[in-house]
Design an enzyme around this catalytic site. Structure first.
Site, PDB file in Angstrom:
ATOM      1  N   GLU A  78       0.860  -1.187   0.000  1.00  0.00           N
ATOM      2  CA  GLU A  78       0.000   0.000   0.000  1.00  0.00           C
ATOM      3  C   GLU A  78       0.894   1.233   0.000  1.00  0.00           C
ATOM      4  O   GLU A  78       1.739   1.394   0.880  1.00  0.00           O
ATOM      5  CB  GLU A  78      -0.911  -0.006   1.234  1.00  0.00           C
ATOM      6  CG  GLU A  78      -1.700   1.274   1.472  1.00  0.00           C
ATOM      7  CD  GLU A  78      -2.503   1.716   0.254  1.00  0.00           C
ATOM      8  OE1 GLU A  78      -2.374   2.892  -0.145  1.00  0.00           O
ATOM      9  OE2 GLU A  78      -3.247   0.884  -0.310  1.00  0.00           O
ATOM     10  N   ASP A 103       5.173   1.420  -3.251  1.00  0.00           N
ATOM     11  CA  ASP A 103       4.527   1.292  -4.542  1.00  0.00           C
ATOM     12  C   ASP A 103       4.480  -0.187  -4.902  1.00  0.00           C
ATOM     13  O   ASP A 103       5.484  -0.901  -4.792  1.00  0.00           O
ATOM     14  CB  ASP A 103       5.326   2.072  -5.585  1.00  0.00           C
ATOM     15  CG  ASP A 103       4.801   1.856  -6.995  1.00  0.00           C
ATOM     16  OD1 ASP A 103       3.831   2.527  -7.367  1.00  0.00           O
ATOM     17  OD2 ASP A 103       5.348   0.987  -7.699  1.00  0.00           O
ATOM     18  N   GLY A 104       3.322  -0.647  -5.347  1.00  0.00           N
ATOM     19  CA  GLY A 104       3.138  -2.079  -5.594  1.00  0.00           C
ATOM     20  C   GLY A 104       4.088  -2.643  -6.625  1.00  0.00           C
ATOM     21  O   GLY A 104       4.651  -3.725  -6.442  1.00  0.00           O
ATOM     22  N   ASP A 121      -5.563  -4.062  -7.171  1.00  0.00           N
ATOM     23  CA  ASP A 121      -6.750  -3.277  -6.808  1.00  0.00           C
ATOM     24  C   ASP A 121      -6.339  -1.830  -6.572  1.00  0.00           C
ATOM     25  O   ASP A 121      -6.629  -1.246  -5.534  1.00  0.00           O
ATOM     26  CB  ASP A 121      -7.410  -3.869  -5.558  1.00  0.00           C
ATOM     27  CG  ASP A 121      -8.811  -3.322  -5.327  1.00  0.00           C
ATOM     28  OD1 ASP A 121      -9.363  -2.700  -6.260  1.00  0.00           O
ATOM     29  OD2 ASP A 121      -9.357  -3.520  -4.227  1.00  0.00           O
TER      30      ASP A 121
END
Length: 233
Positions: A78, A103-104, A121
């Protein structure tokens, strides 16, 4: 209150909803729960299963994976620390869920782990991070999936109009993954996209879903099965 809702300053909708009690949400999280079943995760072997959530938000999907597959390993990424803190303070995120404030895509690139499920998501209403929508990103996801692994993407502005952003996104996914399936969530604008390089996804899904012990979960998976459509780029 029957549910807890997180709403940030975006154009449409809310960002997270968690329903109080033990039931399903009636929202896209339920349909996204098809991904572990498609990957062959069952209530018996879930201790060996693993889920990565890119854009964890307040952790609703993580909490439901933990509830229906006790012992499954869950990693979340997240980008916003305040949202990650809210997940613990207000949404009862289980202690077993590991959360990286990052950062994903950057987190995934640095990771050497492979997962049964990677949930993307991070698309908010019409705001789609470019670094999470490219061929290179979906290739990175593919390389971090196990042989039967499944990527599930939540598109929350579903459109049947030809040439919509969803078509472009699904085309991009289909350029990386051999199989892409979509299903619309009834009653709202969400569309779930399931991608895999396994040729056994449908067979695995049908085999695993009949083993589910909870009736509400089994019935929802039946709905997904009946409405799942293979996407042709």
């Amino acid at each position: 209150a029957e549910k807890t809702v997180l709403s940030t300053n975006v154009l449409f909708g809310v960002q997270s909803i968690q329903v109080k009690g033990d039931g399903l949400t009636g929202m896209y999280y339920d349909y996204a729960l098809a991904a572990p079943v498609m990957a062959g995760v069952t209530e018996e072997n879930c201790g060996d299963g693993s889920v990565m959530i890119l854009g964890m938000g307040s952790g609703t999907y993580a909490s439901y994976c933990n509830r229906f597959f006790p012992g499954i390993q869950i990693q979340g990424a997240e980008i916003d620390r305040k949202i990650a803190d809210i997940a613990t303070a207000y949404f009862n995120l289980p202690d077993s869920v590991d959360v990286a404030v990052a950062d994903g895509r950057a987190y995934l690139t640095a990771s050497k782990e492979q997962y049964d499920v990677i949930m993307v998501d991070a698309y908010q209403d019409i705001t789609i991070p470019f670094q999470l929508s490219s061929v290179e990103f979906f290739t990175e996801v593919s390389e971090h999936l196990k042989d039967n692994g499944v990527m599930v993407v939540n598109l929350n502005m579903a459109s049947d109009r030809e040439g919509s952003i969803n078509d472009y996104l699904c085309d991009t996914m289909a350029s990386v993954f051999r199989h892409v399936y979509t299903v619309d969530v009834p009653g709202n604008t969400n569309r779930e996209v399931f991608c895999t390089n396994s040729d056994n996804l449908m067979e695995m899904f049908e085999q695993s879903r009949v083993e589910l012990s909870r009736q509400d979960y089994a019935e929802t998976m039946e709905d997904v099965s009946e409405n799942l459509t293979e996407y042709k780029a």
